[in-house]
Design a protein around this motif. Sequence first.
Motif, PDB file in Angstrom:
ATOM      1  N   PHE A 269      -5.085  -6.762   7.744  1.00 29.44           N
ATOM      2  CA  PHE A 269      -4.194  -5.686   7.291  1.00 29.44           C
ATOM      3  C   PHE A 269      -3.178  -5.218   8.331  1.00 29.44           C
ATOM      4  CE2 PHE A 269      -8.130  -5.071   4.743  1.00 29.44           C
ATOM      5  CZ  PHE A 269      -7.584  -5.291   3.490  1.00 29.44           C
ATOM      6  N   ARG A 270      -3.334  -5.622   9.579  1.00 29.05           N
ATOM      7  CA  ARG A 270      -2.468  -5.113  10.645  1.00 29.05           C
ATOM      8  C   ARG A 270      -0.996  -5.242  10.263  1.00 29.05           C
ATOM      9  NH1 ARG A 270      -1.790  -7.833  15.878  1.00 29.05           N
ATOM     10  NH2 ARG A 270      -2.566  -9.546  14.613  1.00 29.05           N
ATOM     11  N   MET A 271      -0.262  -4.177  10.449  1.00 31.55           N
ATOM     12  CA  MET A 271       1.144  -4.232  10.049  1.00 31.55           C
ATOM     13  C   MET A 271       1.898  -5.300  10.816  1.00 31.55           C
ATOM     14  SD  MET A 271       1.938  -0.234   9.505  1.00 31.55           S
ATOM     15  CE  MET A 271       3.487  -0.455   8.711  1.00 31.55           C
ATOM     16  N   ALA A 272       1.562  -5.445  12.111  1.00 27.53           N
ATOM     17  CA  ALA A 272       2.297  -6.405  12.936  1.00 27.53           C
ATOM     18  C   ALA A 272       2.126  -7.826  12.416  1.00 27.53           C
ATOM     19  CB  ALA A 272       1.813  -6.320  14.368  1.00 27.53           C
TER      20      ALA A 272
ATOM     21  N   LEU B 249       8.256   1.260  12.308  1.00 29.03           N
ATOM     22  CA  LEU B 249       6.836   1.552  12.506  1.00 29.03           C
ATOM     23  C   LEU B 249       6.279   0.577  13.540  1.00 29.03           C
ATOM     24  CD1 LEU B 249       5.813   2.043   8.790  1.00 29.03           C
ATOM     25  CD2 LEU B 249       5.844   3.813  10.543  1.00 29.03           C
ATOM     26  N   HIS B 250       5.639   1.133  14.556  1.00 30.72           N
ATOM     27  CA  HIS B 250       5.166   0.269  15.630  1.00 30.72           C
ATOM     28  C   HIS B 250       3.690  -0.032  15.465  1.00 30.72           C
ATOM     29  CE1 HIS B 250       8.960   0.868  17.524  1.00 30.72           C
ATOM     30  NE2 HIS B 250       8.833   2.170  17.323  1.00 30.72           N
ATOM     31  N   PRO B 251       3.282  -1.219  15.808  1.00 34.08           N
ATOM     32  CA  PRO B 251       1.869  -1.568  15.686  1.00 34.08           C
ATOM     33  C   PRO B 251       0.989  -0.650  16.522  1.00 34.08           C
ATOM     34  CG  PRO B 251       3.180  -3.447  16.447  1.00 34.08           C
ATOM     35  CD  PRO B 251       4.101  -2.300  16.321  1.00 34.08           C
TER      36      PRO B 251
ATOM     37  N   ASN C 136      -5.383   3.358  13.898  1.00 31.16           N
ATOM     38  CA  ASN C 136      -4.314   3.452  12.907  1.00 31.16           C
ATOM     39  C   ASN C 136      -4.870   2.896  11.590  1.00 31.16           C
ATOM     40  OD1 ASN C 136      -2.097   3.437  11.374  1.00 31.16           O
ATOM     41  ND2 ASN C 136      -0.883   2.049  12.676  1.00 31.16           N
ATOM     42  N   PHE C 137      -5.183   3.775  10.654  1.00 26.57           N
ATOM     43  CA  PHE C 137      -5.831   3.318   9.427  1.00 26.57           C
ATOM     44  C   PHE C 137      -4.948   2.375   8.613  1.00 26.57           C
ATOM     45  CE2 PHE C 137      -8.620   6.854  10.488  1.00 26.57           C
ATOM     46  CZ  PHE C 137      -9.854   6.247  10.312  1.00 26.57           C
ATOM     47  N   ASP C 138      -3.650   2.445   8.821  1.00 28.74           N
ATOM     48  CA  ASP C 138      -2.757   1.463   8.181  1.00 28.74           C
ATOM     49  C   ASP C 138      -3.211   0.034   8.486  1.00 28.74           C
ATOM     50  OD1 ASP C 138      -1.161   3.502   7.414  1.00 28.74           O
ATOM     51  OD2 ASP C 138       0.630   2.840   8.504  1.00 28.74           O
ATOM     52  N   ASP C 139      -3.780  -0.114   9.681  1.00 33.28           N
ATOM     53  CA  ASP C 139      -4.149  -1.457  10.134  1.00 33.28           C
ATOM     54  C   ASP C 139      -5.524  -1.888   9.643  1.00 33.28           C
ATOM     55  OD1 ASP C 139      -1.801  -1.656  11.516  1.00 33.28           O
ATOM     56  OD2 ASP C 139      -2.665  -0.993  13.421  1.00 33.28           O
ATOM     57  N   LEU C 140      -6.215  -0.978   8.966  1.00 39.02           N
ATOM     58  CA  LEU C 140      -7.608  -1.264   8.599  1.00 39.02           C
ATOM     59  C   LEU C 140      -7.811  -1.429   7.096  1.00 39.02           C
ATOM     60  CD1 LEU C 140      -9.462   1.208  11.019  1.00 39.02           C
ATOM     61  CD2 LEU C 140      -8.792  -1.161  11.412  1.00 39.02           C
TER      62      LEU C 140
ATOM     63  N   GLN D  32      -1.360   2.690   3.023  1.00 37.30           N
ATOM     64  CA  GLN D  32      -0.573   3.105   4.190  1.00 37.30           C
ATOM     65  C   GLN D  32      -0.605   4.632   4.294  1.00 37.30           C
ATOM     66  OE1 GLN D  32       1.964  -0.912   4.775  1.00 37.30           O
ATOM     67  NE2 GLN D  32       3.123   0.958   4.478  1.00 37.30           N
ATOM     68  N   SER D  33       0.376   5.347   3.724  1.00 39.19           N
ATOM     69  CA  SER D  33       0.322   6.818   3.804  1.00 39.19           C
ATOM     70  C   SER D  33      -0.978   7.284   3.164  1.00 39.19           C
ATOM     71  CB  SER D  33       1.503   7.432   3.058  1.00 39.19           C
ATOM     72  OG  SER D  33       2.701   6.963   3.616  1.00 39.19           O
ATOM     73  N   ARG D  34      -1.653   8.201   3.835  1.00 37.58           N
ATOM     74  CA  ARG D  34      -2.962   8.580   3.318  1.00 37.58           C
ATOM     75  C   ARG D  34      -3.320   9.991   3.763  1.00 37.58           C
ATOM     76  NH1 ARG D  34      -7.073   4.765   4.817  1.00 37.58           N
ATOM     77  NH2 ARG D  34      -8.489   6.504   5.081  1.00 37.58           N
ATOM     78  N   GLY D  35      -4.179  10.652   2.961  1.00 36.61           N
ATOM     79  CA  GLY D  35      -4.658  11.981   3.324  1.00 36.61           C
ATOM     80  C   GLY D  35      -5.864  11.865   4.238  1.00 36.61           C
ATOM     81  N   LEU D  36      -6.267  12.984   4.812  1.00 33.05           N
ATOM     82  CA  LEU D  36      -7.411  12.992   5.720  1.00 33.05           C
ATOM     83  C   LEU D  36      -8.680  13.275   4.927  1.00 33.05           C
ATOM     84  CD1 LEU D  36      -8.692  12.865   8.479  1.00 33.05           C
ATOM     85  CD2 LEU D  36      -7.724  15.099   9.005  1.00 33.05           C
ATOM     86  N   ARG D  37      -9.121  12.262   4.157  1.00 33.00           N
ATOM     87  CA  ARG D  37     -10.294  12.460   3.286  1.00 33.00           C
ATOM     88  C   ARG D  37     -11.551  12.732   4.096  1.00 33.00           C
ATOM     89  NH1 ARG D  37      -8.758   7.445   1.318  1.00 33.00           N
ATOM     90  NH2 ARG D  37      -7.412   7.540  -0.504  1.00 33.00           N
ATOM     91  N   ALA D  38     -11.614  12.122   5.284  1.00 34.50           N
ATOM     92  CA  ALA D  38     -12.843  12.250   6.073  1.00 34.50           C
ATOM     93  C   ALA D  38     -13.063  13.669   6.570  1.00 34.50           C
ATOM     94  CB  ALA D  38     -12.787  11.287   7.255  1.00 34.50           C
ATOM     95  N   LEU D  39     -12.030  14.508   6.503  1.00 33.15           N
ATOM     96  CA  LEU D  39     -12.158  15.855   7.066  1.00 33.15           C
ATOM     97  C   LEU D  39     -13.316  16.620   6.437  1.00 33.15           C
ATOM     98  CD1 LEU D  39     -11.099  18.126   8.899  1.00 33.15           C
ATOM     99  CD2 LEU D  39      -9.562  18.794   7.029  1.00 33.15           C
TER     100      LEU D  39
END
Length: 305
Positions: free
Chosen positions: A144-147, A156-158, A167-171, A175-182
Motif C-alpha cells: 500500500f505504500r504511496m511511494a 505527498l511525501h512517503p 503513516n496509515f496511508d501506507d498500511l 487514505q484520508s481517515r478519522g482517528l477511530r482508534a481514539l
Amino acid sequence: RLRVYCTDQANSCVPKAVRVAGAGEPVLVPTVPGAHVMDLAAQVDADLAAGLRPFAVVATVGTTSTGAVDPVTDLARHCRRYGLWLHLDGAHGAAFALSARGHDMREALGQADSLTFDPHKWLFQPYETGCVLVRDPELLKATFRMARHHLDTGYLHPAEARHGEVNFDDLGPQQSRGLRALKVWLSLKTFGAAAFRRAVEHGLHLSDHAAARIAAHPGLELTSTPSLAILTFRCRPTDGSADPATVDRLQQSVSDAVRATGQALVLTTRVRNRTVLRMCTINPATTPADIDATLELVLQTALAR
Ligand SMILES: Cc1ncc(COP(=O)(O)O)c(C=O)c1O
C-alpha cells in the motif's frame, strides 16, 4: 485457480473479501459434524493434485452463529506445511483471550499471519472500530505504500521521509481517515484493561448461567453449548409436535414476538440446518436476573403460540 479455504460457518465478510481480492469464491471446507469447526485435511492435497493454487486459510475464532472456534493450532501446522497464509477472524472471539479462561487462546492467536478484531463487539466500543493486525507490517507497506506507485506529484511525501512516523496511508487502502482508534485508546486509559477483562468474564458467566437454566427446563433444549458467550437453544412445542418445519417456525415466531416487546433480543440462526434461538450475552450491563427474565419471556411467548 487461487484457493482460499474457510468453513460454511465463516462470516459473509469472508467470501466478500475473497471476491474483492480477485480470488473468486472461497472453498467451503466441511466442518466436523456437531462442532462447526474446519476439517482441512485432504482438501489442500486434492486441490494441489488438481493443479490449483491454495494460498490462504481463513479460520474463525468465534463463529457468528454459535461462537465455535476452528482448531487454530492444527490449521497453523497445515498452513506452515503448505506455505499458506493463516488469517484468523477474531472479530467477536479474540476478546476472549483477555479472560482467565481464554489464556490459551493468546498462543493460538499468535500463530496467525493476520487477525481481524472488532473492538465494537466484545470491547463494547461504539461503531465502528474493526481492525486488522498483521504479523509482518512490511508486507502492508510493500502493498500500500504511496511511494510504491511511482507518482511524482511532489505533494505527498512517503512516510520514510518523516522520521519513522506511522503513516496509515501506507498500511491500507484508505487514505484520508478519522482517528477511530481514539475511542478504544481512551476507554482503555479510562477504565483500564482489568475492567475489560472483568466485563468479558461477566459475559462468559452469563452464558453459563443461561445454559444451566435452559438445560434444567423441560420446555427448552440447548442446541449448542455456550462458546465465547454465544449459545443456541430451542423451545419445545407445548403440543409435543416433532415436525421440523413446525418446530422451526415456532422459534422464528418466538424470536419475532420477543423482539417486538422491546425487552430482549433473542435472534434466530441455523444449526445443523434447523432454526434455533441465539443468545449473545456480552452486554456488561446484563445481569443473571435479566437472563432469567428473558428465558421466562421466551417460554411465555412459546406457550401463547
Ligand atoms: C465472526 C465475525 N466476523 C466478522 C463479522 C463482521 O463484523 P463487522 O462488519 O461488524 O466488522 C462478524 C459480525 O457479526 C462476525 O461475527
